[in-house]
Design an enzyme around this catalytic site. Sequence first.
Site, PDB file in Angstrom:
ATOM      1  N   HIS A 188       0.781  -1.183  -0.114  1.00  0.00           N
ATOM      2  CA  HIS A 188      -0.065  -0.011  -0.109  1.00  0.00           C
ATOM      3  C   HIS A 188       1.036   1.195   0.017  1.00  0.00           C
ATOM      4  O   HIS A 188       1.725   1.323   0.819  1.00  0.00           O
ATOM      5  CB  HIS A 188      -0.834  -0.097   1.457  1.00  0.00           C
ATOM      6  CG  HIS A 188      -2.088  -1.015   1.380  1.00  0.00           C
ATOM      7  ND1 HIS A 188      -3.261  -0.898   0.554  1.00  0.00           N
ATOM      8  CD2 HIS A 188      -2.180  -2.173   1.711  1.00  0.00           C
ATOM      9  CE1 HIS A 188      -3.911  -1.823   0.592  1.00  0.00           C
ATOM     10  NE2 HIS A 188      -3.362  -2.601   1.440  1.00  0.00           N
ATOM     11  N   ALA A 230      10.965 -20.060  10.580  1.00  0.00           N
ATOM     12  CA  ALA A 230       9.623 -19.472  10.701  1.00  0.00           C
ATOM     13  C   ALA A 230       9.613 -18.113  11.165  1.00  0.00           C
ATOM     14  O   ALA A 230      10.601 -17.710  11.823  1.00  0.00           O
ATOM     15  CB  ALA A 230       9.050 -20.365  11.994  1.00  0.00           C
ATOM     16  N   THR A 254      12.809  -9.795   2.425  1.00  0.00           N
ATOM     17  CA  THR A 254      12.758  -8.407   1.626  1.00  0.00           C
ATOM     18  C   THR A 254      13.780  -8.193   0.692  1.00  0.00           C
ATOM     19  O   THR A 254      14.057  -7.507  -0.106  1.00  0.00           O
ATOM     20  CB  THR A 254      12.795  -7.106   2.525  1.00  0.00           C
ATOM     21  OG1 THR A 254      13.887  -7.073   3.257  1.00  0.00           O
ATOM     22  CG2 THR A 254      11.519  -7.298   3.586  1.00  0.00           C
ATOM     23  N   LYS A 255      14.733  -9.158   0.864  1.00  0.00           N
ATOM     24  CA  LYS A 255      15.890  -9.202  -0.115  1.00  0.00           C
ATOM     25  C   LYS A 255      16.055 -10.458  -0.558  1.00  0.00           C
ATOM     26  O   LYS A 255      15.774 -11.647   0.046  1.00  0.00           O
ATOM     27  CB  LYS A 255      17.334  -8.731   0.551  1.00  0.00           C
ATOM     28  CG  LYS A 255      17.408  -7.558   1.290  1.00  0.00           C
ATOM     29  CD  LYS A 255      18.023  -6.218   0.517  1.00  0.00           C
ATOM     30  CE  LYS A 255      17.923  -5.068   0.889  1.00  0.00           C
ATOM     31  NZ  LYS A 255      17.669  -4.756   2.375  1.00  0.00           N
ATOM     32  N   ARG A 280      18.296 -13.419   7.194  1.00  0.00           N
ATOM     33  CA  ARG A 280      19.652 -13.372   6.794  1.00  0.00           C
ATOM     34  C   ARG A 280      19.983 -14.843   6.599  1.00  0.00           C
ATOM     35  O   ARG A 280      19.445 -15.775   7.212  1.00  0.00           O
ATOM     36  CB  ARG A 280      20.516 -13.059   7.998  1.00  0.00           C
ATOM     37  CG  ARG A 280      19.989 -11.677   8.510  1.00  0.00           C
ATOM     38  CD  ARG A 280      20.781 -10.672   8.001  1.00  0.00           C
ATOM     39  NE  ARG A 280      20.468  -9.172   8.412  1.00  0.00           N
ATOM     40  CZ  ARG A 280      20.369  -8.087   7.461  1.00  0.00           C
ATOM     41  NH1 ARG A 280      20.297  -8.508   6.328  1.00  0.00           N
ATOM     42  NH2 ARG A 280      20.140  -7.046   8.145  1.00  0.00           N
TER      43      ARG A 280
HETATM   44  C1  LIG Z   1      15.032 -22.940   9.714  1.00  0.00           C
HETATM   45  C2  LIG Z   1      15.068 -24.009  10.515  1.00  0.00           C
HETATM   46  C3  LIG Z   1      14.538 -25.243   9.335  1.00  0.00           C
HETATM   47  C4  LIG Z   1      16.322 -24.291  10.997  1.00  0.00           C
HETATM   48  O1  LIG Z   1      16.666 -25.406  11.360  1.00  0.00           O
HETATM   49  P1  LIG Z   1      18.107 -26.149  11.699  1.00  0.00           P
HETATM   50  O2  LIG Z   1      18.745 -26.180  10.368  1.00  0.00           O
HETATM   51  O3  LIG Z   1      17.999 -27.238  12.721  1.00  0.00           O
HETATM   52  O4  LIG Z   1      18.872 -24.829  12.482  1.00  0.00           O
HETATM   53  P2  LIG Z   1      19.390 -24.807  13.844  1.00  0.00           P
HETATM   54  O5  LIG Z   1      18.525 -25.312  14.788  1.00  0.00           O
HETATM   55  O6  LIG Z   1      20.912 -25.293  13.657  1.00  0.00           O
HETATM   56  O7  LIG Z   1      19.590 -23.339  13.870  1.00  0.00           O
HETATM   57  C5  LIG Z   1      20.500 -22.564  13.516  1.00  0.00           C
HETATM   58  C6  LIG Z   1      20.583 -20.994  14.125  1.00  0.00           C
HETATM   59  O8  LIG Z   1      19.426 -20.201  13.761  1.00  0.00           O
HETATM   60  C7  LIG Z   1      18.510 -20.035  14.617  1.00  0.00           C
HETATM   61  N1  LIG Z   1      17.234 -20.012  14.242  1.00  0.00           N
HETATM   62  C8  LIG Z   1      16.693 -21.337  13.756  1.00  0.00           C
HETATM   63  N2  LIG Z   1      15.297 -21.050  13.360  1.00  0.00           N
HETATM   64  C9  LIG Z   1      15.244 -19.776  13.496  1.00  0.00           C
HETATM   65  C10 LIG Z   1      13.980 -18.832  13.211  1.00  0.00           C
HETATM   66  N3  LIG Z   1      13.322 -19.305  12.590  1.00  0.00           N
HETATM   67  N4  LIG Z   1      14.300 -17.648  13.339  1.00  0.00           N
HETATM   68  C11 LIG Z   1      15.379 -17.031  13.914  1.00  0.00           C
HETATM   69  N5  LIG Z   1      16.509 -17.922  14.299  1.00  0.00           N
HETATM   70  C12 LIG Z   1      16.298 -19.132  14.095  1.00  0.00           C
HETATM   71  C13 LIG Z   1      19.016 -20.875  15.646  1.00  0.00           C
HETATM   72  O9  LIG Z   1      18.521 -20.372  17.142  1.00  0.00           O
HETATM   73  C14 LIG Z   1      20.300 -21.041  15.731  1.00  0.00           C
HETATM   74  O10 LIG Z   1      20.983 -20.101  16.381  1.00  0.00           O
HETATM   75  P3  LIG Z   1      22.237 -20.152  16.791  1.00  0.00           P
HETATM   76  O11 LIG Z   1      23.305 -20.431  15.915  1.00  0.00           O
HETATM   77  O12 LIG Z   1      22.546 -18.792  17.341  1.00  0.00           O
HETATM   78  O13 LIG Z   1      22.204 -21.011  17.977  1.00  0.00           O
HETATM   79  C15 LIG Z   1      14.020 -24.261  11.671  1.00  0.00           C
HETATM   80  O14 LIG Z   1      14.506 -23.389  12.793  1.00  0.00           O
HETATM   81  C16 LIG Z   1      12.539 -23.478  11.188  1.00  0.00           C
HETATM   82  O15 LIG Z   1      12.395 -22.301  11.472  1.00  0.00           O
HETATM   83  N6  LIG Z   1      11.642 -24.201  10.826  1.00  0.00           N
HETATM   84  C17 LIG Z   1      10.456 -24.092  10.264  1.00  0.00           C
HETATM   85  C18 LIG Z   1       9.249 -24.793  10.970  1.00  0.00           C
HETATM   86  C19 LIG Z   1       8.073 -24.534  10.264  1.00  0.00           C
HETATM   87  O16 LIG Z   1       7.728 -23.419   9.942  1.00  0.00           O
HETATM   88  N7  LIG Z   1       7.241 -25.530  10.198  1.00  0.00           N
HETATM   89  C20 LIG Z   1       5.951 -25.470   9.664  1.00  0.00           C
HETATM   90  C21 LIG Z   1       5.468 -26.795   9.019  1.00  0.00           C
HETATM   91  S1  LIG Z   1       5.541 -26.831   7.135  1.00  0.00           S
END
Ligand SMILES: CC(C)(COP(=O)(O)OP(=O)(O)OC[C@H]1O[C@@H](n2cnc3c(N)ncnc32)[C@H](O)[C@@H]1OP(=O)(O)O)[C@@H](O)C(=O)NCCC(=O)NCCS
Length: 138
Positions: A56, A103, A108-109, A123
Amino acid sequence: MTWIAALPLTNESNCNLIIGEGTIIGHLNHIYATGEIIIGKNVLTADKVYISDNLHKYEDVNIPVMHQGIRQLSKVKIGDGSWIGENVCVMGASIGRNCIIGANSVVTKDIPDYCVAVGSPARIIKKYNITLQKWEKV
Ligand SMILES: CC(C)(COP(=O)(O)OP(=O)(O)OC[C@H]1O[C@@H](n2cnc3c(N)ncnc32)[C@H](O)[C@@H]1OP(=O)(O)O)[C@@H](O)C(=O)NCCC(=O)NCCS
């Protein structure tokens, strides 16, 4: 229930919303193209995902935002095989193939192929090393 729309509200000559074969869209997604959004094949979007190539306008403080019209952002493309986590917003940016967007992230990039990105703004925290065939922390 999901809200999917392709409406040329910014007067783009073409307005496309394309969703590839095998893609699964979660509940309560909100996907709104005024120019172009292309979601590739076998993409998984979790619940409450927002994907948009527009905003918007809000320049004039004397007019309610909802009456100020729509600003076009860049085209959005989500590459084949990517996974978009719960509550993610993708606004005027593209995501490569086989990417993971954590999650609650706000994208935005552009995010290149084979990346894990998290946060607001999103990031890159991991990249797949094709030579070594493993994910590496960034
Ligand atoms: C992104 C994701 C897949 C990463 O999983 P992973 O590879 O096992 O990552 P890790 O647990 O090793 O995390 C790495 C770092 O990122 C951080 N991190 C992980 N997910 C994050 C998120 N969504 N937002 C912010 N930080 C996140 C962790 O705290 C960790 O930080 P650190 O290095 O300072 O300790 C998982 O955290 C996630 O968000 N999954 C989405 C789940 C979802 O939405 N499911 C819906 C069903 S379809």
